[in-house]
Design an enzyme around this catalytic site. Sequence first.
Site, PDB file in Angstrom:
ATOM      1  N   ILE A  16     -37.891 -57.603 -46.139  1.00  0.00           N
ATOM      2  CA  ILE A  16     -36.659 -58.367 -45.951  1.00  0.00           C
ATOM      3  C   ILE A  16     -36.671 -59.510 -46.954  1.00  0.00           C
ATOM      4  O   ILE A  16     -37.682 -60.211 -47.104  1.00  0.00           O
ATOM      5  CB  ILE A  16     -36.569 -58.927 -44.520  1.00  0.00           C
ATOM      6  CG1 ILE A  16     -36.462 -57.777 -43.506  1.00  0.00           C
ATOM      7  CG2 ILE A  16     -35.371 -59.876 -44.379  1.00  0.00           C
ATOM      8  CD1 ILE A  16     -36.696 -58.202 -42.081  1.00  0.00           C
ATOM      9  N   PHE A  17     -35.557 -59.701 -47.660  1.00  0.00           N
ATOM     10  CA  PHE A  17     -35.446 -60.773 -48.643  1.00  0.00           C
ATOM     11  C   PHE A  17     -34.596 -61.896 -48.076  1.00  0.00           C
ATOM     12  O   PHE A  17     -33.447 -61.701 -47.673  1.00  0.00           O
ATOM     13  CB  PHE A  17     -34.812 -60.261 -49.936  1.00  0.00           C
ATOM     14  CG  PHE A  17     -34.627 -61.322 -50.996  1.00  0.00           C
ATOM     15  CD1 PHE A  17     -35.702 -61.758 -51.757  1.00  0.00           C
ATOM     16  CD2 PHE A  17     -33.373 -61.876 -51.235  1.00  0.00           C
ATOM     17  CE1 PHE A  17     -35.545 -62.744 -52.729  1.00  0.00           C
ATOM     18  CE2 PHE A  17     -33.201 -62.856 -52.211  1.00  0.00           C
ATOM     19  CZ  PHE A  17     -34.289 -63.288 -52.953  1.00  0.00           C
ATOM     20  N   GLY A  76     -32.009 -68.214 -47.991  1.00  0.00           N
ATOM     21  CA  GLY A  76     -31.594 -69.468 -47.378  1.00  0.00           C
ATOM     22  C   GLY A  76     -32.530 -69.795 -46.234  1.00  0.00           C
ATOM     23  O   GLY A  76     -33.752 -69.801 -46.402  1.00  0.00           O
ATOM     24  N   SER A  77     -31.977 -70.019 -45.056  1.00  0.00           N
ATOM     25  CA  SER A  77     -32.797 -70.445 -43.923  1.00  0.00           C
ATOM     26  C   SER A  77     -33.827 -69.403 -43.500  1.00  0.00           C
ATOM     27  O   SER A  77     -34.839 -69.755 -42.871  1.00  0.00           O
ATOM     28  CB  SER A  77     -31.907 -70.804 -42.730  1.00  0.00           C
ATOM     29  OG  SER A  77     -31.158 -69.682 -42.295  1.00  0.00           O
ATOM     30  N   GLU A 112     -26.915 -62.818 -38.599  1.00  0.00           N
ATOM     31  CA  GLU A 112     -26.227 -62.868 -39.889  1.00  0.00           C
ATOM     32  C   GLU A 112     -24.806 -62.309 -39.874  1.00  0.00           C
ATOM     33  O   GLU A 112     -24.037 -62.582 -40.795  1.00  0.00           O
ATOM     34  CB  GLU A 112     -27.044 -62.099 -40.941  1.00  0.00           C
ATOM     35  CG  GLU A 112     -28.456 -62.620 -41.135  1.00  0.00           C
ATOM     36  CD  GLU A 112     -28.502 -64.018 -41.721  1.00  0.00           C
ATOM     37  OE1 GLU A 112     -27.538 -64.400 -42.412  1.00  0.00           O
ATOM     38  OE2 GLU A 112     -29.489 -64.733 -41.477  1.00  0.00           O
TER      39      GLU A 112
END
Length: 215
Positions: A41-42, A45-46, A119
């Site tokens: 997983i890339f 941000g947070s 998300e």
Amino acid sequence: MSRAASARRQTPGAADHARLHSTAGAEEPADRVKAQGDFWIFGYGSLMWRPGFDFVERQTALLRGWRRCLCVYSHVHRGTPAMPGLVLGLDRGGACHGAAFRVEAGAREATLRYLREREQVTSVYLERNLRVLLVDGEVVSALTYVADRRHPQYAGRLELEELLRLTAHAVGRSGRNVDYILSTVAHLEKVGVRDATLEWLAGRLKGTRRSAFAG
């Protein structure tokens, strides 16, 4: 399962960058993630400092063909439909340094369920599998979330003063947009990532906040 993993800090060599550049922005078929056991997983941000899921390895990573930017209007967490704020998304063009997390195959379904709830509240982010360059030189397919340019909340590339206007006073379910920007810049600096636009904006927003308190 431990979330602790030692992130290597060496810089990929020129050959590694050239190899990734040849596949910049390349997208993998969605079923590749399910076919390969452990998956990556890339985060840009947070997710970099608050992933919220278990992982067995973390590496600094580079994604080419996409850039980190404030290109998504926030109608929930950092703004409202009447007074939208701005949050980060991945948009086409440029490159983005972030963090890649390797997740065990057995945790796949729970992790995906968590990420989709986090998300995709308003469906402004699209789930994609993109090739990223890990700091150890390996190129892997990683799941990430990119801005949907067809979505009404896609803001596109905004001028600096417009970024300032939108973020200065917006407030949403998770708090003030100002705090989101300042926290993002502070966390990016801690992990060694610099972003000139975000740093300019943070500097201006700090001044705005001081003026508000003074008044």
